[in-house]
Design a protein around this motif. Sequence first.
Motif, short mmCIF file in Angstrom:
data_model
loop_
_atom_site.label_atom_id
_atom_site.label_comp_id
_atom_site.label_asym_id
_atom_site.label_seq_id
_atom_site.Cartn_x
_atom_site.Cartn_y
_atom_site.Cartn_z
N LEU A 19 -2.74 23.09 93.86
CA LEU A 19 -2.48 23.50 92.31
C LEU A 19 -1.11 23.94 92.26
O LEU A 19 -0.22 24.40 93.08
N THR A 20 -0.49 23.66 91.04
CA THR A 20 0.89 23.93 90.64
C THR A 20 0.90 24.89 89.65
O THR A 20 -0.22 24.86 88.66
N PHE A 21 1.82 25.64 89.44
CA PHE A 21 2.15 26.65 88.30
C PHE A 21 3.23 26.53 87.57
O PHE A 21 4.38 26.41 88.29
N SER A 22 3.17 26.32 86.38
CA SER A 22 4.75 26.23 85.39
C SER A 22 4.70 27.24 84.77
O SER A 22 3.76 27.54 83.93
N PRO A 23 5.87 27.55 84.68
CA PRO A 23 6.20 28.74 83.57
C PRO A 23 6.01 28.25 82.23
O PRO A 23 5.98 27.10 81.84
N PRO A 24 5.59 29.14 81.29
CA PRO A 24 5.35 28.76 79.83
C PRO A 24 6.73 28.13 79.14
O PRO A 24 7.91 28.50 79.58
N VAL A 25 6.63 27.11 78.43
CA VAL A 25 7.65 26.26 77.94
C VAL A 25 8.14 27.00 76.43
O VAL A 25 7.09 26.87 75.62
N LEU A 26 9.23 27.37 76.27
CA LEU A 26 9.72 27.92 74.89
C LEU A 26 9.49 26.52 73.91
O LEU A 26 10.05 25.58 74.29
N PRO A 27 9.25 26.99 72.69
CA PRO A 27 9.38 25.88 71.66
C PRO A 27 10.71 25.19 71.59
O PRO A 27 11.57 26.16 71.51
N ARG A 28 10.77 23.96 71.16
CA ARG A 28 12.27 23.41 70.83
C ARG A 28 12.63 24.07 69.47
O ARG A 28 11.81 24.11 68.45
N PRO A 29 13.99 24.17 69.37
CA PRO A 29 14.52 24.65 68.14
C PRO A 29 14.30 23.58 67.08
O PRO A 29 14.25 22.34 67.24
N GLN A 30 13.72 24.32 65.94
CA GLN A 30 13.57 23.29 64.76
C GLN A 30 14.14 23.72 63.62
O GLN A 30 13.44 24.46 62.74
N LEU A 31 15.27 23.76 63.40
CA LEU A 31 16.20 24.43 62.11
C LEU A 31 16.48 23.20 61.05
O LEU A 31 16.47 23.86 59.78
N GLU A 32 16.36 22.23 61.38
CA GLU A 32 16.80 21.26 60.22
C GLU A 32 15.87 21.10 59.18
O GLU A 32 14.49 21.17 59.20
N ASP A 33 16.44 21.34 57.93
CA ASP A 33 15.68 21.15 56.69
C ASP A 33 15.08 22.57 56.42
O ASP A 33 14.11 22.49 55.49
N THR A 34 15.47 23.50 57.14
CA THR A 34 14.86 25.07 56.84
C THR A 34 15.74 25.87 55.72
O THR A 34 16.81 25.76 55.83
N LYS A 46 36.58 31.64 57.45
CA LYS A 46 35.16 31.28 57.91
C LYS A 46 34.65 32.37 58.48
O LYS A 46 35.11 33.09 59.28
N LEU A 47 33.32 32.60 57.94
CA LEU A 47 32.43 33.78 58.62
C LEU A 47 31.56 33.07 59.75
O LEU A 47 30.51 32.28 59.34
N PHE A 48 31.85 33.70 60.79
CA PHE A 48 31.00 33.27 62.07
C PHE A 48 29.74 33.89 62.36
O PHE A 48 29.79 35.10 62.42
N PHE A 49 28.57 33.26 62.54
CA PHE A 49 27.57 33.81 62.91
C PHE A 49 27.01 33.05 64.42
O PHE A 49 27.11 32.09 64.65
N LYS A 50 26.03 33.94 65.29
CA LYS A 50 25.52 33.24 66.17
C LYS A 50 24.13 34.01 66.76
O LYS A 50 24.09 35.23 66.46
N GLY A 51 23.09 32.96 66.86
CA GLY A 51 21.80 33.70 67.04
C GLY A 51 21.07 32.75 67.99
O GLY A 51 21.40 31.40 68.24
N LYS A 52 19.77 33.22 68.46
CA LYS A 52 18.92 32.64 69.36
C LYS A 52 17.83 31.99 68.42
O LYS A 52 17.32 32.54 67.54
N VAL A 53 17.46 30.76 68.92
CA VAL A 53 16.40 29.98 68.04
C VAL A 53 15.16 29.80 69.09
O VAL A 53 15.07 29.28 70.12
N TYR A 54 14.00 30.19 68.68
CA TYR A 54 12.65 29.80 69.03
C TYR A 54 11.71 28.75 68.26
O TYR A 54 11.12 29.44 67.43
N GLY A 55 11.70 27.82 68.33
CA GLY A 55 10.91 27.02 67.24
C GLY A 55 11.77 27.07 65.83
O GLY A 55 12.83 26.77 65.69
N GLU A 56 11.00 27.71 64.84
CA GLU A 56 11.67 27.81 63.60
C GLU A 56 11.83 29.39 63.33
O GLU A 56 11.78 29.81 62.13
#
Length: 239
Positions: free
Chosen positions: A20-35, A147-157
């Motif tokens: 048997l194999t064990f795979s760690p949980p996969v985080l959802p891909r970033p989905q920011l477009e058109d939000t 310019k005002l700069f921001f940085k954040g983490k994305v998990y799906g939406e």
Amino acid sequence: MIGARARARAVFVCLGLAGLTFSPPVLPRPQLEDTWWLLRIDVGRTMGSFMPLRWATDGSRLLLPMIVQFRKGGQLAVHRVGDFMGDWDSPPNTALGPLPFEEEGSVSPSINAGQWEMLEAQEGRVVQFHVESSGFKRGSIWLPPRKLFFKGKVYGEILSGGKNATVSIRENLLLYGIGVALLLAFVWGPVALVGLILLALREVSISVGTWSIERLEGDPDTEPLPPVTLKGDVPEKWV
């Protein structure tokens, strides 16, 4: 007594022996477009800020709300901004303060569209974005046209700035260094070398506040948006 790590290792070994194999949980891909998002900027002093000591030292904070959209192609659209009510002054041309002989006047501030991009750090789940400010000053707070700069983490939406959700500007100290050098050369002569040191710094990132963001599910045109306010303002004097 067997530790937790040893027990976990034994479980993985048993799974491997069983085929048997064990795979760690996969985080959802970033989905920011058109939000759509409600972005709140809280301009004021933060830990480690390089803004001058006279900047917002009276405890003033500027609350700036806006509605933005992450569009395809990397454009960050600014759909609506809280009204800049009342009187606003023209800001210094640098974050460090006015240049010698710089004049002040009144302005009508604006926040304009910017850009966004996914960074390669942490499997591409970090987003960096910015909007452009025309610059303004009110009370002890000012922002130069930057310019005002921001940085954040994305998990799906889901988008979050985390614990250190700071807003920053990038300041080129070339003009300020030249101004200081000329002024010091006129007043103190050789001491003007202090101003020349600033020329070598070129550009630095300066924290000017914090930010938070909230996903919008409804119509962005009907979302309530308060005016831009400075803590301590009297709303009756805005009009």
